[in-house]
Motif scaffolding. Sequence first.
Motif, short mmCIF file in Angstrom:
data_model
loop_
_atom_site.label_atom_id
_atom_site.label_comp_id
_atom_site.label_asym_id
_atom_site.label_seq_id
_atom_site.Cartn_x
_atom_site.Cartn_y
_atom_site.Cartn_z
N SER A 314 9.02 1.33 10.61
CA SER A 314 8.50 0.22 9.70
C SER A 314 8.24 -1.24 10.35
N ARG A 315 9.06 -1.48 11.17
CA ARG A 315 8.76 -2.71 11.95
C ARG A 315 7.32 -3.18 12.52
N ARG A 316 6.61 -2.04 12.49
CA ARG A 316 5.28 -2.28 12.88
C ARG A 316 4.35 -2.49 11.92
N TYR A 317 4.78 -2.51 10.70
CA TYR A 317 4.05 -2.82 9.45
C TYR A 317 4.56 -4.06 8.42
N GLU A 318 3.82 -4.51 7.82
CA GLU A 318 3.76 -5.73 6.97
C GLU A 318 3.73 -5.04 5.66
N PHE A 319 4.85 -5.22 4.75
CA PHE A 319 4.89 -4.53 3.27
C PHE A 319 4.82 -5.84 2.45
N GLU A 320 4.09 -5.39 1.16
CA GLU A 320 4.02 -6.37 0.20
C GLU A 320 4.28 -5.62 -1.21
N MET A 321 4.92 -6.13 -1.81
CA MET A 321 5.36 -5.66 -3.55
C MET A 321 4.28 -6.17 -4.24
N LEU A 322 3.48 -4.95 -4.89
CA LEU A 322 2.45 -5.29 -5.64
C LEU A 322 2.65 -5.12 -7.08
N ASP A 323 3.46 -3.94 -7.57
CA ASP A 323 3.54 -3.83 -9.14
C ASP A 323 4.62 -2.83 -9.45
N PHE A 324 4.65 -2.57 -10.52
CA PHE A 324 5.42 -1.25 -11.02
C PHE A 324 4.60 -0.51 -12.02
N VAL A 325 4.51 0.84 -11.62
CA VAL A 325 3.78 1.95 -12.65
C VAL A 325 4.65 2.89 -12.89
N TYR A 326 4.13 3.41 -14.06
CA TYR A 326 5.02 4.77 -14.57
C TYR A 326 4.58 5.94 -14.19
N ASN A 328 5.45 10.43 -14.23
CA ASN A 328 6.52 11.52 -14.39
C ASN A 328 7.65 10.86 -15.28
N ASN A 329 7.32 9.97 -16.13
CA ASN A 329 8.37 9.42 -17.04
C ASN A 329 9.43 8.61 -16.41
N GLU A 330 9.13 7.90 -15.14
CA GLU A 330 9.94 7.18 -14.49
C GLU A 330 9.21 6.07 -14.10
N PHE A 331 9.99 4.95 -13.64
CA PHE A 331 9.28 3.73 -13.16
C PHE A 331 9.22 3.82 -11.39
N VAL A 332 8.06 3.33 -10.92
CA VAL A 332 7.87 3.49 -9.59
C VAL A 332 7.50 2.15 -9.04
N TYR A 333 7.98 1.64 -8.01
CA TYR A 333 7.67 0.61 -7.04
C TYR A 333 6.17 0.75 -6.57
N THR A 334 5.38 -0.06 -6.47
CA THR A 334 3.95 0.00 -5.75
C THR A 334 4.10 -1.10 -4.74
N ILE A 335 4.13 -0.43 -3.51
CA ILE A 335 4.07 -1.28 -2.26
C ILE A 335 3.15 -1.09 -1.42
N SER A 336 2.26 -2.12 -0.87
CA SER A 336 1.30 -2.03 0.29
C SER A 336 1.96 -2.25 1.56
N PHE A 337 0.88 -1.53 2.36
CA PHE A 337 1.46 -1.67 4.03
C PHE A 337 0.18 -1.84 4.69
N LYS A 338 0.28 -2.55 5.83
CA LYS A 338 -0.74 -2.81 6.91
C LYS A 338 -0.09 -3.00 8.03
N PRO A 339 -0.85 -2.64 9.09
CA PRO A 339 -0.31 -3.06 10.39
C PRO A 339 -0.06 -4.44 10.87
N LYS A 340 1.33 -4.75 11.38
CA LYS A 340 1.73 -5.75 11.85
C LYS A 340 1.38 -6.23 13.33
#
Length: 508
Positions: A314-326, A328-340
């Motif tokens: 993961s140190r090779r990538y840059e992550f960003e928190m985007l949003d939450f989605v629903y 299968n009846n559970e909450f999910v983090y939406t996180i984007s990634f791109k090369p660092k």
Amino acid sequence: MTLTKLILALCCLTIFSAKAQQTISAKIIDSTKHEPIPFVTISIDDKTGTISNDKGEFNLTINRPISTSDSLYISCMGYEQKTFAIQNFTESTITLNAKNIDLSEVFITNKNYTLDEILDKVKEGLKINYDFGYAKRKLFYRESYYTQMLKTDVKIEKTTIPEFNQAFVDSIITSVPKNTDQHTEVLGELYGQVKASQPQKMEILKASRLYDKQTEITLENYEKRFNEIIRKHVKRDSYFKIKSGWFGTKEEIDSTFFGDNQEQKETAEFIEKKKEQEAKRQENFLKWKKSTAHNLENANFLNEDSDLNFIKKSRRYEFEMLDFVYFNNEFVYTISFKPKRSADFEGTLYINTQDFAIVRVDYKNVKPLRKFGLLGISMKEYLKEGTIIFQKNAKDKYTLKYADETNGQQVGIKRPLKIIEKNKNVKGRRKQNELAADIHFIVRNIDKKELIIFESTPISETEFNDFTEVADVIPTYLPAYDPEFWKGYNIIEPNTAIKNFKIIETSN
């Protein structure tokens, strides 16, 4: 039994049989954008079912009597779930509404973790959230292979062979198909540990191969086509030696693409190896498809040898928190990634807010994965993209639900070509005429694989060992798409290319 009663009984049996199997087909679209929604889960009573294709289309067959209590569930990440009574289902288009997330709901049982804390917990859960044990997986696997000739240039620099002129060479090039595609589909059950490099057993229930035998781009087809053309146009008592160091064949006309000595030996070995691989694919269908399906099942971030290293490195990538989605009846983090730095992929991770399991990932390469060039032959892996979706099994562990992967390669050949005419009845040097030319071919290959696992049932090692594999199913050859072939079976709805596939008859 009277005739009247017999007719009545047969009518009742017919009505019962009709209701015992029902097929539901529809297209799923976004209610606001009116665009197809891919990879939507369609299930019966929230247990078994299928998934929509990349156009939002699905086809689900129910092989049992339908009752008034049976329901059809339509669910997709980020959308409100819809439920339909199966008995009254008549929809051809289903619209889904985006689900609004109340953040206060998310944090009732979950603290506000930082991005680094979330990723650390994802790594901690890789070994405990996913099931790597023995299981029987009922699956459908499809592989589509597309070939496109982008350049087919042969420029004659010099020729003293009357038959081998520019017009003749151009006619050969014209006869070679510029675009071909073939599709293999397998419905079966895979037994073994859900882990890379572990032995597997498979029972193939049904399989098909959709392709044109005449235009399939293989070494043998090119050899056959080339030699047929030579025999048709060259009537003199001669044979030809063709030098390019590319590929080769040897017939009565002695048309060989070999060079001399070591180059000839290495090229010949390469050709024979390719022929053997093609033969094995034809002869040992079970072993080949078992391997490809299992490899796709493990082509993800859980496999240490996978290119998809955005979690373990993961140190090779840059992550960003985007949003939450629903989902299968559970909450999910939406996180984007791109090369660092020197990493290869970009995409989106969907991470369960409770157990920090990755339940879905969409990825695509941002640069060619591999390049090669030597002596006029080049190769570039320019495309690798896909989607991976996980679901929980009976042990409350995550197993693969769906995998879609597309790989693209481009191969180029730019070399001089020399054809030397010899005559078997002339003693001595025997060299009479020759042709010198430059060739430049570029071919693009796209390999698209899809795998859906309808059910994943945990089994013991003993059950795995007791299962006997029988390689008695070979694929049915289909010269054109036949919607009746898979009627009554649950598969991934075919794409437009498959539906439109048909061999075009040509005259020689």
